[in-house]
Design a protein around this motif. Sequence first.
Motif, PDB file in Angstrom:
ATOM      1  N   ILE A   5     -10.890  -6.311  -3.134  1.00  0.00           N
ATOM      2  CA  ILE A   5     -10.696  -4.881  -3.331  1.00  0.00           C
ATOM      3  C   ILE A   5      -9.755  -4.279  -2.289  1.00  0.00           C
ATOM      4  N   ASP A   6      -9.993  -4.562  -1.021  1.00  0.00           N
ATOM      5  CA  ASP A   6      -9.158  -3.957   0.026  1.00  0.00           C
ATOM      6  C   ASP A   6      -7.698  -4.396  -0.093  1.00  0.00           C
ATOM      7  N   ASP A   7      -7.488  -5.685  -0.399  1.00  0.00           N
ATOM      8  CA  ASP A   7      -6.112  -6.173  -0.584  1.00  0.00           C
ATOM      9  C   ASP A   7      -5.463  -5.508  -1.794  1.00  0.00           C
ATOM     10  N   ALA A   8      -6.240  -5.339  -2.861  1.00  0.00           N
ATOM     11  CA  ALA A   8      -5.710  -4.698  -4.068  1.00  0.00           C
ATOM     12  C   ALA A   8      -5.306  -3.257  -3.773  1.00  0.00           C
ATOM     13  N   LYS A   9      -6.123  -2.541  -2.997  1.00  0.00           N
ATOM     14  CA  LYS A   9      -5.782  -1.162  -2.637  1.00  0.00           C
ATOM     15  C   LYS A   9      -4.443  -1.101  -1.907  1.00  0.00           C
ATOM     16  N   GLU A  10      -4.249  -2.015  -0.974  1.00  0.00           N
ATOM     17  CA  GLU A  10      -2.991  -2.023  -0.213  1.00  0.00           C
ATOM     18  C   GLU A  10      -1.803  -2.287  -1.127  1.00  0.00           C
ATOM     19  N   ALA A  11      -1.986  -3.156  -2.120  1.00  0.00           N
ATOM     20  CA  ALA A  11      -0.905  -3.437  -3.060  1.00  0.00           C
ATOM     21  C   ALA A  11      -0.546  -2.190  -3.860  1.00  0.00           C
ATOM     22  N   TYR A  12      -1.560  -1.470  -4.321  1.00  0.00           N
ATOM     23  CA  TYR A  12      -1.303  -0.243  -5.085  1.00  0.00           C
ATOM     24  C   TYR A  12      -0.657   0.820  -4.203  1.00  0.00           C
ATOM     25  N   LYS A  13      -1.121   0.934  -2.971  1.00  0.00           N
ATOM     26  CA  LYS A  13      -0.530   1.908  -2.052  1.00  0.00           C
ATOM     27  C   LYS A  13       0.949   1.590  -1.788  1.00  0.00           C
ATOM     28  N   THR A  14       1.268   0.305  -1.724  1.00  0.00           N
ATOM     29  CA  THR A  14       2.669  -0.091  -1.548  1.00  0.00           C
ATOM     30  C   THR A  14       3.500   0.312  -2.754  1.00  0.00           C
ATOM     31  N   ALA A  15       2.955   0.095  -3.945  1.00  0.00           N
ATOM     32  CA  ALA A  15       3.657   0.498  -5.168  1.00  0.00           C
ATOM     33  C   ALA A  15       3.920   1.995  -5.164  1.00  0.00           C
ATOM     34  N   ILE A  16       2.930   2.775  -4.733  1.00  0.00           N
ATOM     35  CA  ILE A  16       3.076   4.244  -4.703  1.00  0.00           C
ATOM     36  C   ILE A  16       4.053   4.668  -3.623  1.00  0.00           C
ATOM     37  N   ALA A  17       4.056   3.946  -2.498  1.00  0.00           N
ATOM     38  CA  ALA A  17       5.007   4.273  -1.429  1.00  0.00           C
ATOM     39  C   ALA A  17       6.443   4.047  -1.892  1.00  0.00           C
ATOM     40  N   LEU A  18       6.638   3.027  -2.732  1.00  0.00           N
ATOM     41  CA  LEU A  18       7.970   2.735  -3.260  1.00  0.00           C
ATOM     42  C   LEU A  18       8.370   3.715  -4.359  1.00  0.00           C
ATOM     43  N   LYS A  19       7.359   4.258  -5.082  1.00  0.00           N
ATOM     44  CA  LYS A  19       7.626   5.243  -6.146  1.00  0.00           C
ATOM     45  C   LYS A  19       6.414   6.161  -6.220  1.00  0.00           C
ATOM     46  N   ASN A  20       6.522   7.328  -5.578  1.00  0.00           N
ATOM     47  CA  ASN A  20       5.336   8.164  -5.379  1.00  0.00           C
ATOM     48  C   ASN A  20       4.809   8.833  -6.646  1.00  0.00           C
ATOM     49  N   ASP A  21       5.562   8.768  -7.739  1.00  0.00           N
ATOM     50  CA  ASP A  21       5.059   9.330  -8.997  1.00  0.00           C
ATOM     51  C   ASP A  21       4.788   8.227 -10.029  1.00  0.00           C
TER      52      ASP A  21
END
Length: 414
Positions: free
Chosen positions: A36-52
């Motif tokens: 779960i924690d690793d998955a959250k970081e992956a999603y946060k990275t995706a959002i950081a690259l494209k915030n919408d």
Amino acid sequence: QPEKSLETAFKVIELNPSWFMAYNNLGCALGDLMRIDDAKEAYKTAIALKNDYVPAIINLAQLEIKSGNHLKGAELYEAALLLSNITHGEKQIVKYYLSHSYLYLGNFTKGWDYYEYGFSDLLPTGAYRSKRKFTQPQWDGNINEKKTILIWREQGLGDEIFFSTCLSDIHDTNLHVILECDSRLISVFQRLYPKFQIRSESLDGQFMSLNSDFDLHIAIGSLPKYFRKDISDFHKYKTQWVVDPIRRVNIKDRLQQYKNKILIGICWRSGKLSIERNLNYTALSDWGPLLSNSDYQFVNLLHGDCENEIAEVERQLGIQILRWPDIDLKNDLETVLALVTELDCVTTVGTAVSTIAAAAGTQTLLLVQRSWDLLGQENSYPWFESVIPFVVEPNEHVGINISKLPHFIKKRID
């Protein structure tokens, strides 16, 4: 194949380290593996690259909710609804997912309103409440309606049973109701709701109704929107299922020689297992200290292939768990109802067994993770007063509460 998905996601990131979709895919693979924690970081990275990037926001919100952070998940969902690039379909997905968060937090108004978005055919496969379609309009909850209303089943048997607690509110009115339910429930509901016309669900290959003898319709899971607007509404009607007397006598005879002990029904898992679902279930061996108590006599309530598991535990502990090959625990719901009615209590994880036992008025000790259907309550189960919930937090195993059960097990006094 989550391991293969994970491997492929890493390969894609190697090829294009700045591609936001690759990190969303990585998050999905990690989430399926319960990292779960690793998955959250992956999603946060995706959002950081494209915030919408709405899919990653939705996925991150879901993980926050699985981790027990419903407020954080709801904030992410609400933020997604404000994005200018969110599609109509994504809005419907977000609102349906939000419904569970609001119900979890005890916000009935938004929770039940958003729950209706579960019928959208824009939802991902498996997220539908139902694909069933109608040409007739939906009933608006008007209890003075003069037209014929079809109330129809949806989702699984357990959900259908706890939503059916709203039917008593309607049965005492002058509404003309046709109730379509799981065929296993027809005879039970006929005794309970004699004013209703009751039949099994009838629909064609396009999910359209085969009958046209009604003017309005409503899904059984939509009834709480009108009849459970507040937690106090759950206490207005206390309907207990009525048992078939012939089956009850049969069960009484089978259990007679064990009446000197406390008779306990047990269901420790579902027939469908997965990495995620397994947190909600146990192995029968986990119940060893309880099963070994000489004051108790256990009765199996789990249908499906479990004979080897039972036999092994019986051999190890030197006990007998009662079961009868002529009782179909899956399809003969009338006999299951008679069986749980004759027990002193039922100990179970979150399967349909818990709702059947609870509807029968039998004390039900329920091992569950904290979820939306608790409706924000801490120490009670709103749908049935006979249920005592033993709640663990998300991602905790329900088996940690087995040791607490003996303090609540007692002989039934009718």
